[in-house]
Design an enzyme around this catalytic site. Structure first.
Site, PDB file in Angstrom:
ATOM      1  N   VAL A  58       0.814  -1.229   0.000  1.00  0.00           N
ATOM      2  CA  VAL A  58       0.000   0.000   0.000  1.00  0.00           C
ATOM      3  C   VAL A  58       0.841   1.269   0.000  1.00  0.00           C
ATOM      4  O   VAL A  58       0.311   2.361  -0.258  1.00  0.00           O
ATOM      5  CB  VAL A  58      -1.008   0.034   1.190  1.00  0.00           C
ATOM      6  CG1 VAL A  58      -2.077  -1.017   1.040  1.00  0.00           C
ATOM      7  CG2 VAL A  58      -0.301  -0.042   2.531  1.00  0.00           C
ATOM      8  N   SER A 136      -7.860   2.476  15.408  1.00  0.00           N
ATOM      9  CA  SER A 136      -7.494   1.773  16.652  1.00  0.00           C
ATOM     10  C   SER A 136      -7.913   2.609  17.845  1.00  0.00           C
ATOM     11  O   SER A 136      -7.942   3.846  17.768  1.00  0.00           O
ATOM     12  CB  SER A 136      -5.977   1.574  16.705  1.00  0.00           C
ATOM     13  OG  SER A 136      -5.583   1.135  17.981  1.00  0.00           O
ATOM     14  N   TYR A 149       2.412   5.009  15.891  1.00  0.00           N
ATOM     15  CA  TYR A 149       1.167   4.280  15.592  1.00  0.00           C
ATOM     16  C   TYR A 149      -0.054   5.132  15.975  1.00  0.00           C
ATOM     17  O   TYR A 149      -1.023   5.226  15.216  1.00  0.00           O
ATOM     18  CB  TYR A 149       1.203   2.966  16.375  1.00  0.00           C
ATOM     19  CG  TYR A 149       0.071   2.013  16.111  1.00  0.00           C
ATOM     20  CD1 TYR A 149       0.059   1.213  14.974  1.00  0.00           C
ATOM     21  CD2 TYR A 149      -0.985   1.893  17.007  1.00  0.00           C
ATOM     22  CE1 TYR A 149      -0.970   0.310  14.739  1.00  0.00           C
ATOM     23  CE2 TYR A 149      -2.020   0.989  16.789  1.00  0.00           C
ATOM     24  CZ  TYR A 149      -2.006   0.204  15.649  1.00  0.00           C
ATOM     25  OH  TYR A 149      -3.031  -0.675  15.430  1.00  0.00           O
ATOM     26  N   ALA A 150       0.006   5.755  17.153  1.00  0.00           N
ATOM     27  CA  ALA A 150      -1.121   6.593  17.599  1.00  0.00           C
ATOM     28  C   ALA A 150      -1.355   7.731  16.613  1.00  0.00           C
ATOM     29  O   ALA A 150      -2.508   8.043  16.264  1.00  0.00           O
ATOM     30  CB  ALA A 150      -0.840   7.142  18.993  1.00  0.00           C
ATOM     31  N   SER A 152      -0.592   7.761  13.433  1.00  0.00           N
ATOM     32  CA  SER A 152      -1.157   7.236  12.172  1.00  0.00           C
ATOM     33  C   SER A 152      -2.644   6.943  12.328  1.00  0.00           C
ATOM     34  O   SER A 152      -3.451   7.238  11.437  1.00  0.00           O
ATOM     35  CB  SER A 152      -0.404   5.982  11.721  1.00  0.00           C
ATOM     36  OG  SER A 152      -0.689   4.861  12.550  1.00  0.00           O
ATOM     37  N   LYS A 153      -3.034   6.396  13.481  1.00  0.00           N
ATOM     38  CA  LYS A 153      -4.433   5.984  13.661  1.00  0.00           C
ATOM     39  C   LYS A 153      -5.336   7.194  13.904  1.00  0.00           C
ATOM     40  O   LYS A 153      -6.492   7.215  13.459  1.00  0.00           O
ATOM     41  CB  LYS A 153      -4.542   4.964  14.793  1.00  0.00           C
ATOM     42  CG  LYS A 153      -3.820   3.645  14.481  1.00  0.00           C
ATOM     43  CD  LYS A 153      -4.426   2.960  13.260  1.00  0.00           C
ATOM     44  CE  LYS A 153      -3.808   1.619  12.948  1.00  0.00           C
ATOM     45  NZ  LYS A 153      -4.437   0.933  11.817  1.00  0.00           N
TER      46      LYS A 153
HETATM   47  P1  NDP Z   1      -1.769  -8.594  11.147  1.00  0.00           P
HETATM   48  O1  NDP Z   1      -0.347  -8.289  11.414  1.00  0.00           O
HETATM   49  O2  NDP Z   1      -2.352  -9.865  11.614  1.00  0.00           O
HETATM   50  O3  NDP Z   1      -2.060  -8.486   9.550  1.00  0.00           O
HETATM   51  C1  NDP Z   1      -1.625  -7.365   8.834  1.00  0.00           C
HETATM   52  C2  NDP Z   1      -1.997  -7.526   7.385  1.00  0.00           C
HETATM   53  O4  NDP Z   1      -1.565  -6.342   6.687  1.00  0.00           O
HETATM   54  C3  NDP Z   1      -1.323  -8.711   6.707  1.00  0.00           C
HETATM   55  O5  NDP Z   1      -2.186  -9.249   5.733  1.00  0.00           O
HETATM   56  C4  NDP Z   1      -0.097  -8.070   6.045  1.00  0.00           C
HETATM   57  O6  NDP Z   1       0.359  -8.897   4.984  1.00  0.00           O
HETATM   58  C5  NDP Z   1      -0.713  -6.741   5.581  1.00  0.00           C
HETATM   59  N1  NDP Z   1       0.256  -5.663   5.340  1.00  0.00           N
HETATM   60  C6  NDP Z   1       1.219  -5.195   6.177  1.00  0.00           C
HETATM   61  N2  NDP Z   1       1.923  -4.229   5.569  1.00  0.00           N
HETATM   62  C7  NDP Z   1       1.388  -4.071   4.328  1.00  0.00           C
HETATM   63  C8  NDP Z   1       1.687  -3.234   3.227  1.00  0.00           C
HETATM   64  N3  NDP Z   1       2.706  -2.346   3.246  1.00  0.00           N
HETATM   65  N4  NDP Z   1       0.924  -3.321   2.111  1.00  0.00           N
HETATM   66  C9  NDP Z   1      -0.096  -4.214   2.052  1.00  0.00           C
HETATM   67  N5  NDP Z   1      -0.413  -5.038   3.052  1.00  0.00           N
HETATM   68  C10 NDP Z   1       0.327  -4.975   4.167  1.00  0.00           C
HETATM   69  O7  NDP Z   1      -2.579  -7.331  11.719  1.00  0.00           O
HETATM   70  P2  NDP Z   1      -4.034  -7.208  12.389  1.00  0.00           P
HETATM   71  O8  NDP Z   1      -5.007  -8.036  11.668  1.00  0.00           O
HETATM   72  O9  NDP Z   1      -3.871  -7.327  13.843  1.00  0.00           O
HETATM   73  O10 NDP Z   1      -4.321  -5.661  12.098  1.00  0.00           O
HETATM   74  C11 NDP Z   1      -5.127  -5.222  11.023  1.00  0.00           C
HETATM   75  C12 NDP Z   1      -5.436  -3.758  11.251  1.00  0.00           C
HETATM   76  O11 NDP Z   1      -6.082  -3.605  12.514  1.00  0.00           O
HETATM   77  C13 NDP Z   1      -4.190  -2.884  11.298  1.00  0.00           C
HETATM   78  O12 NDP Z   1      -4.444  -1.653  10.668  1.00  0.00           O
HETATM   79  C14 NDP Z   1      -3.991  -2.677  12.782  1.00  0.00           C
HETATM   80  O13 NDP Z   1      -3.301  -1.481  13.061  1.00  0.00           O
HETATM   81  C15 NDP Z   1      -5.418  -2.631  13.275  1.00  0.00           C
HETATM   82  N6  NDP Z   1      -5.572  -2.914  14.680  1.00  0.00           N
HETATM   83  C16 NDP Z   1      -5.153  -4.116  15.208  1.00  0.00           C
HETATM   84  C17 NDP Z   1      -5.279  -4.352  16.563  1.00  0.00           C
HETATM   85  C18 NDP Z   1      -4.842  -5.633  17.198  1.00  0.00           C
HETATM   86  O14 NDP Z   1      -4.805  -5.692  18.448  1.00  0.00           O
HETATM   87  N7  NDP Z   1      -4.530  -6.677  16.457  1.00  0.00           N
HETATM   88  C19 NDP Z   1      -5.863  -3.334  17.457  1.00  0.00           C
HETATM   89  C20 NDP Z   1      -6.290  -2.138  16.787  1.00  0.00           C
HETATM   90  C21 NDP Z   1      -6.135  -1.945  15.460  1.00  0.00           C
HETATM   91  P3  NDP Z   1       1.878  -8.789   4.402  1.00  0.00           P
HETATM   92  O15 NDP Z   1       2.785  -8.695   5.588  1.00  0.00           O
HETATM   93  O16 NDP Z   1       2.057 -10.013   3.579  1.00  0.00           O
HETATM   94  O17 NDP Z   1       1.895  -7.559   3.553  1.00  0.00           O
END
Ligand code: NDP
Length: 243
Positions: A58, A136, A149-150, A152-153
């Site tokens: 992204v 978040s 992170y804060a 960005s969110k």
């Molecule tokens: P995960 O680490 O489990 O998954 C992250 C996903 O994002 C993966 O599919 C990863 O795949 C993809 N990703 C990371 N970087 C990129 C990039 N540059 N381009 C495209 N895809 C990318 O994260 P979560 O499911 O926990 O988090 C999802 C969202 O929820 C995030 O925005 C996170 O900040 C937010 N969130 C999560 C919380 C939590 O406690 N888990 C709490 C609050 C918010 P790949 O590495 O192959 O690119």
């Protein structure tokens, strides 16, 4: 809710793991054609054949535009976008390098701008669509060790509200909302010490951490026609947490 989703086309960034993966699974179960985007084709477990992987970083605006062109060439419409991809690079501010700060802003904040921009153009031409950003609780309340992170969110929440106003001009039925998860059991929490996770679950009213499916359910609700009069909101899904 299922029938209204049938044959809709929805793009999910970060769709291979965690919250994005759970969202792709739920959408596919409802009959959606889902484009799951991430840098690696590494789905955390088996996924429906209604989910099409698309390699995407992204942070690369040209690749985001190309993805939208490809989806339009294949499907002719984009009904929804879940801008979920996100990372953490945690450290106290005294130890946080400029690179750590920039990396998180590039993926979490600029990355959402990069994908929303071309999708919103398509939705503008179509006259409608639903965009859900994933922010978040940390963007609303701040958190020790997460200045990058804060920021960005919090920025995602500000962009979401801006886009809800901007994209709905001239009566276009384009809705933009954000889901703000609390601590959710995904790979993102793997580096958090168990003691801290216990503390976080104790800070929720429900005394437990979230499941990815519980966040996905809120995202799917906001994408759906059941939320047809909801825009510009931030939906907290955090078990009643106060940081
Ligand atoms: P995960 O680490 O489990 O998954 C992250 C996903 O994002 C993966 O599919 C990863 O795949 C993809 N990703 C990371 N970087 C990129 C990039 N540059 N381009 C495209 N895809 C990318 O994260 P979560 O499911 O926990 O988090 C999802 C969202 O929820 C995030 O925005 C996170 O900040 C937010 N969130 C999560 C919380 C939590 O406690 N888990 C709490 C609050 C918010 P790949 O590495 O192959 O690119």
């Amino acid at each position: 809710m299922t029938s209204q989703f049938k044959d809709k086309v929805i793009v999910v960034t970060g769709g291979t793991r965690g919250i994005g993966f759970a969202t792709c699974s739920e959408l596919a179960d409802k009959g959606v054609v889902v484009y799951a985007c991430a840098r690696h084709d590494s789905f955390q477990s088996e996924i429906s054949d209604r989910v099409i992987f698309h390699c995407l970083d992204v942070t690369d605006a040209a690749s985001c535009e190309k993805l939208v062109q490809d989806v339009m060439a294949a499907s002719g419409h984009i009904d929804g976008l879940v801008a979920d991809a996100g990372i953490t690079r945690d450290a106290l501010t005294s130890k946080m390098t400029g690179e750590m700060f920039d990396e998180v802003i590039d993926v979490n904040l600029k990355g959402i701008f990069n994908i929303v921009k071309p999708v919103a153009e398509v939705m503008d031409q179509q006259g409608g669509g639903s965009i859900v950003t994933v922010s978040s609780i940390v963007g609303e309340q701040g958190n020790i060790g997460q200045a990058n992170y804060a920021a960005s969110k919090a920025g995602i929440i500000a962009m979401t509200r801006t886009w809800a106003k901007e994209f709905a001009r001239k009566g276009k039925q384009i809705r933009v909302n954000s889901v703000a998860p609390g601590y959710t059991l995904t790979d993102m929490l793997k580096s958090v010490p168990p003691k801290l996770l216990d503390k976080f679950s104790g800070q929720t009213m429900l005394k437990r951490l979230g499941k990815p499916e519980e966040i996905a359910a809120a995202i799917c609700f906001l994408l759906s026609d059941d939320a047809s009069y909801i825009t510009g909101t931030v939906l907290d899904v955090n078990g009643g947490m106060c940081l």
